[in-house]
Design a protein around this motif. Structure first.
Motif, mmCIF file in Angstrom:
data_model
loop_
_atom_site.group_PDB
_atom_site.id
_atom_site.type_symbol
_atom_site.label_atom_id
_atom_site.label_comp_id
_atom_site.label_asym_id
_atom_site.label_seq_id
_atom_site.Cartn_x
_atom_site.Cartn_y
_atom_site.Cartn_z
ATOM 1 N N LEU A 118 0.821 -1.204 0.000
ATOM 2 C CA LEU A 118 0.000 0.000 0.000
ATOM 3 C C LEU A 118 0.856 1.254 0.000
ATOM 4 O O LEU A 118 0.539 2.241 -0.676
ATOM 5 C CB LEU A 118 -0.935 -0.001 1.210
ATOM 6 N N GLN A 119 1.946 1.233 0.740
ATOM 7 C CA GLN A 119 2.808 2.401 0.805
ATOM 8 C C GLN A 119 3.489 2.689 -0.532
ATOM 9 O O GLN A 119 3.854 3.842 -0.801
ATOM 10 C CB GLN A 119 3.860 2.206 1.898
ATOM 11 N N CYS A 120 3.642 1.674 -1.365
ATOM 12 C CA CYS A 120 4.238 1.863 -2.689
ATOM 13 C C CYS A 120 3.194 2.150 -3.758
ATOM 14 O O CYS A 120 3.557 2.535 -4.876
ATOM 15 C CB CYS A 120 5.036 0.620 -3.092
ATOM 16 N N THR A 121 1.912 1.964 -3.453
ATOM 17 C CA THR A 121 0.861 2.054 -4.462
ATOM 18 C C THR A 121 0.079 3.358 -4.373
ATOM 19 O O THR A 121 -0.252 3.957 -5.401
ATOM 20 C CB THR A 121 -0.105 0.867 -4.329
ATOM 21 N N VAL A 122 -0.233 3.809 -3.172
ATOM 22 C CA VAL A 122 -1.016 5.034 -2.986
ATOM 23 C C VAL A 122 -0.316 5.910 -1.953
ATOM 24 O O VAL A 122 0.399 5.407 -1.072
ATOM 25 C CB VAL A 122 -2.446 4.710 -2.514
ATOM 26 N N PRO A 123 -0.489 7.239 -2.034
ATOM 27 C CA PRO A 123 0.107 8.116 -1.015
ATOM 28 C C PRO A 123 -0.638 7.954 0.309
ATOM 29 O O PRO A 123 -1.842 8.199 0.388
ATOM 30 C CB PRO A 123 -0.075 9.519 -1.608
ATOM 31 N N CYS A 124 0.063 7.516 1.327
ATOM 32 C CA CYS A 124 -0.598 7.212 2.591
ATOM 33 C C CYS A 124 0.407 7.311 3.724
ATOM 34 O O CYS A 124 1.612 7.494 3.512
ATOM 35 C CB CYS A 124 -1.218 5.806 2.552
ATOM 36 N N ARG A 125 -0.092 7.193 4.937
ATOM 37 C CA ARG A 125 0.742 7.066 6.130
ATOM 38 C C ARG A 125 0.189 5.917 6.956
ATOM 39 O O ARG A 125 -0.984 5.553 6.838
ATOM 40 C CB ARG A 125 0.749 8.363 6.934
ATOM 41 N N SER A 126 1.029 5.342 7.799
ATOM 42 C CA SER A 126 0.621 4.133 8.514
ATOM 43 C C SER A 126 1.206 4.117 9.917
ATOM 44 O O SER A 126 2.168 4.820 10.227
ATOM 45 C CB SER A 126 1.076 2.883 7.744
ATOM 46 N N LYS A 127 0.579 3.290 10.742
ATOM 47 C CA LYS A 127 1.091 3.020 12.079
ATOM 48 C C LYS A 127 0.718 1.602 12.464
ATOM 49 O O LYS A 127 -0.258 1.044 11.958
ATOM 50 C CB LYS A 127 0.558 4.021 13.100
ATOM 51 N N THR A 128 1.513 1.021 13.365
ATOM 52 C CA THR A 128 1.359 -0.386 13.739
ATOM 53 C C THR A 128 1.168 -0.495 15.244
ATOM 54 O O THR A 128 1.826 0.219 16.019
ATOM 55 C CB THR A 128 2.586 -1.198 13.316
ATOM 56 N N ALA A 187 2.253 18.933 -11.743
ATOM 57 C CA ALA A 187 3.182 18.629 -10.649
ATOM 58 C C ALA A 187 2.691 17.380 -9.931
ATOM 59 O O ALA A 187 1.527 16.977 -10.066
ATOM 60 C CB ALA A 187 3.290 19.801 -9.679
ATOM 61 N N GLU A 188 3.579 16.759 -9.165
ATOM 62 C CA GLU A 188 3.259 15.571 -8.374
ATOM 63 C C GLU A 188 3.593 15.837 -6.914
ATOM 64 O O GLU A 188 4.625 16.433 -6.600
ATOM 65 C CB GLU A 188 4.039 14.353 -8.870
ATOM 66 N N VAL A 189 2.724 15.359 -6.044
ATOM 67 C CA VAL A 189 2.918 15.488 -4.600
ATOM 68 C C VAL A 189 2.869 14.091 -4.003
ATOM 69 O O VAL A 189 1.840 13.410 -4.081
ATOM 70 C CB VAL A 189 1.828 16.376 -3.967
ATOM 71 N N VAL A 232 -4.676 9.990 -9.039
ATOM 72 C CA VAL A 232 -4.055 9.570 -7.776
ATOM 73 C C VAL A 232 -3.526 8.163 -7.971
ATOM 74 O O VAL A 232 -4.289 7.209 -8.109
ATOM 75 C CB VAL A 232 -5.047 9.612 -6.607
ATOM 76 N N THR A 233 -2.210 8.032 -8.020
ATOM 77 C CA THR A 233 -1.566 6.716 -8.084
ATOM 78 C C THR A 233 -0.647 6.599 -6.875
ATOM 79 O O THR A 233 -1.130 6.657 -5.753
ATOM 80 C CB THR A 233 -0.799 6.562 -9.413
ATOM 81 N N SER A 234 0.646 6.467 -7.093
ATOM 82 C CA SER A 234 1.575 6.481 -5.960
ATOM 83 C C SER A 234 1.829 7.901 -5.470
ATOM 84 O O SER A 234 2.486 8.100 -4.444
ATOM 85 C CB SER A 234 2.893 5.813 -6.347
ATOM 86 N N ALA A 235 1.335 8.888 -6.213
ATOM 87 C CA ALA A 235 1.438 10.294 -5.840
ATOM 88 C C ALA A 235 0.173 11.013 -6.289
ATOM 89 O O ALA A 235 -0.639 10.477 -7.051
ATOM 90 C CB ALA A 235 2.681 10.934 -6.473
ATOM 91 N N ILE A 236 -0.006 12.233 -5.818
ATOM 92 C CA ILE A 236 -1.125 13.074 -6.238
ATOM 93 C C ILE A 236 -0.675 13.886 -7.449
ATOM 94 O O ILE A 236 0.289 14.660 -7.357
ATOM 95 C CB ILE A 236 -1.570 14.004 -5.102
ATOM 96 N N HIS A 237 -1.352 13.732 -8.583
ATOM 97 C CA HIS A 237 -1.006 14.446 -9.803
ATOM 98 C C HIS A 237 -1.920 15.657 -9.925
ATOM 99 O O HIS A 237 -3.149 15.524 -9.971
ATOM 100 C CB HIS A 237 -1.158 13.533 -11.020
#
Length: 442
Positions: free
Chosen positions: A166-176, A246-248, A231-236
């Motif tokens: 998921l971290q490589c596919t969509v822009p996100c943050r995570s916690k465990t 631009a990409e974010v 929206v893929t691995s970054a926000i276009h």
């Protein structure tokens, strides 16, 4: 007669190797023969094993027969050889995993994916990426909620693998986090349940956003008012005034977050009556790349093409926008209207669509009445965005014959046959005779 334990669940070809190891062995395999001989080892200490092999039995008879040839030295150096058959009886027994499944407490890790937005376009895209890379195969259960989806796994490493994907596919943050379930003080064994929480950025395709001033400057001095085109691995993002793109990425977004100014339901339709082409527009210092998709045409061609179309737009001038960055902008820099996309007749597009997507099997907590409309929006996005289609698998729908007429050609984009895959259906009877058709194409 000897006995062997096999699991009573659907995990076929699993056998117990004492004291607590379960082995996967096919019938008449070398691994199963080794397991059978180990059970006879204690009774064969005074003889020498010469040969061993299986005697055929009915697969559903719960019997395994092994033919053994042994030798032993007797009086005066004479060697006695004997051949006999040992019959093993398979007894069903529940393994630890089966006990947890029956107790409804079988998962060890759960990945909770959430996105705080009113549209599910990003989730539809993520579903296709998961299916393409087969990340759903190790799941025990998939449950859809009103604001996301949960994936349950029997092993923690499977949940970790999904979170990395998921971290490589969509822009996100995570916690465990993890919760202690049980503890054996004698063996110092701990049993945990792990939870991986993933939050996707709350931005979807076609959202109008207002960037923080510093972020807009770092992206090539582009306008703060932008449109999310993908929206893929970054926000276009694209600047609707200069067509600068631009990409974010996810890390940049969470350092300088911004939000959508409108939802898809707030878009209004209007007809373009006249177009004036702006040529030789000067770009500011440090400006980034511009989109080549909206290339310039002679103004006459643009007028003829746009007059009959109703285009969704966002009326900023007559909207009550509560955004801290918009409130601080110079009113002269805020456009009255932001053009989002062209609009085509939806019924025509559905009628001539001869392709489909696969879906994950999942539990649904409650279906929204708007889900079907959002899914159709996603299918139309795929038809309009070739770059987005390259990341997923699109299958030809052989059961649907597109019906077209001369009035259907309204210029709406389509998916070409070259981009479609043939859906393979594996026959259930895979034990047919020689030359039997094992795989058919739909």
């Amino acid at each position: 007669m000897e006995y062997m334990q096999a699991p009573a669940s659907s995990q076929g070809n699993m056998y117990l190797q004492p004291p607590a190891t379960w082995m996967q062995c096919a019938l008449e395999s070398r691994e199963l023969l080794t397991l059978c001989l180990k059970k006879l080892k204690a009774s064969m200490t005074k003889v020498r094993l010469i040969d061993a092999g299986f005697v055929w039995t009915e697969p559903h008879s719960k019997r395994v027969k092994v033919k053994l040839t042994i030798q032993k030295e007797v009086m005066n150096g004479a060697i006695l050889q004997q051949v006999f058959v040992v019959e093993f009886v398979i007894q069903s027994q529940m393994c630890d995993d089966c006990h947890r499944i029956e107790a409804k407490d079988f998962w060890k890790a759960v990945v909770q994916v959430r996105q705080k937005t009113s549209h599910k376009k990003t989730f539809y895209y993520l579903e296709q990426m998961i299916l393409k890379h087969k990340l759903h195969q190790n799941t025990l259960r998939i449950k859809e909620t009103h604001d996301g989806i949960d994936f349950y796994y029997a092993l923690k490493q499977h949940g970790q693998k999904m979170m990395d994907f998921l971290q490589c596919t969509v822009p996100c943050r995570s916690k465990t986090s993890q919760r202690l379930i049980s503890h054996d003080i004698h063996t110092s064994t701990f049993n945990y349940k792990s939870t991986f929480s993933v939050e996707i950025v709350p931005i979807c395709k076609d959202n109008v956003v207002c960037l923080p001033p510093r972020l807009a400057q770092s992206l090539g001095n582009m306008s703060q008012i932008c449109v999310c085109i993908r929206v893929t691995s970054a926000i276009h993002l694209i600047d609707p005034r200069t067509l600068q793109i631009a990409e974010v990425d996810g890390n940049t977004y969470w350092r300088s977050p911004f939000h959508s100014l409108c939802s898809p339901r707030q878009l209004e339709e209007f007809i373009v009556m006249d177009i004036e082409t702006v040529r030789d527009q000067k770009q500011g210092a440090g400006a980034g790349m511009r989109s080549n998709k909206l290339a310039s045409f002679p103004s006459e061609d643009l007028q003829l093409k746009f007059i009959p179309l109703a285009d969704p737009r966002f009326d900023l001038a007559n909207s009550n926008v509560n955004d801290e960055f918009v409130n601080k902008m110079n009113p002269h820099h805020i456009p009255d209207v932001v053009l989002i996309k062209k609009r085509f007749d939806r019924s025509r597009r559905q009628r001539r669509r001869n392709w489909r997507l696969k879906e994950m099997e999942r539990e649904r907590e409650g279906m929204d009445t708007d889900d079907e409309r959002q899914y159709q929006d996603f299918l139309e996005d795929l038809e309009e965005d070739e770059a987005l289609r390259k990341n997923i698998n699109i299958f030809r729908d052989a059961s649907k014959i597109p019906v077209e007429s001369d009035t259907d050609d309204d210029g709406a984009p389509r998916v070409s046959l070259v981009e479609m895959l043939e859906d393979l259906n594996i026959s259930e009877d895979a034990t047919g005779g020689e030359g039997a058709d094992m795989i058919t194409t739909a």
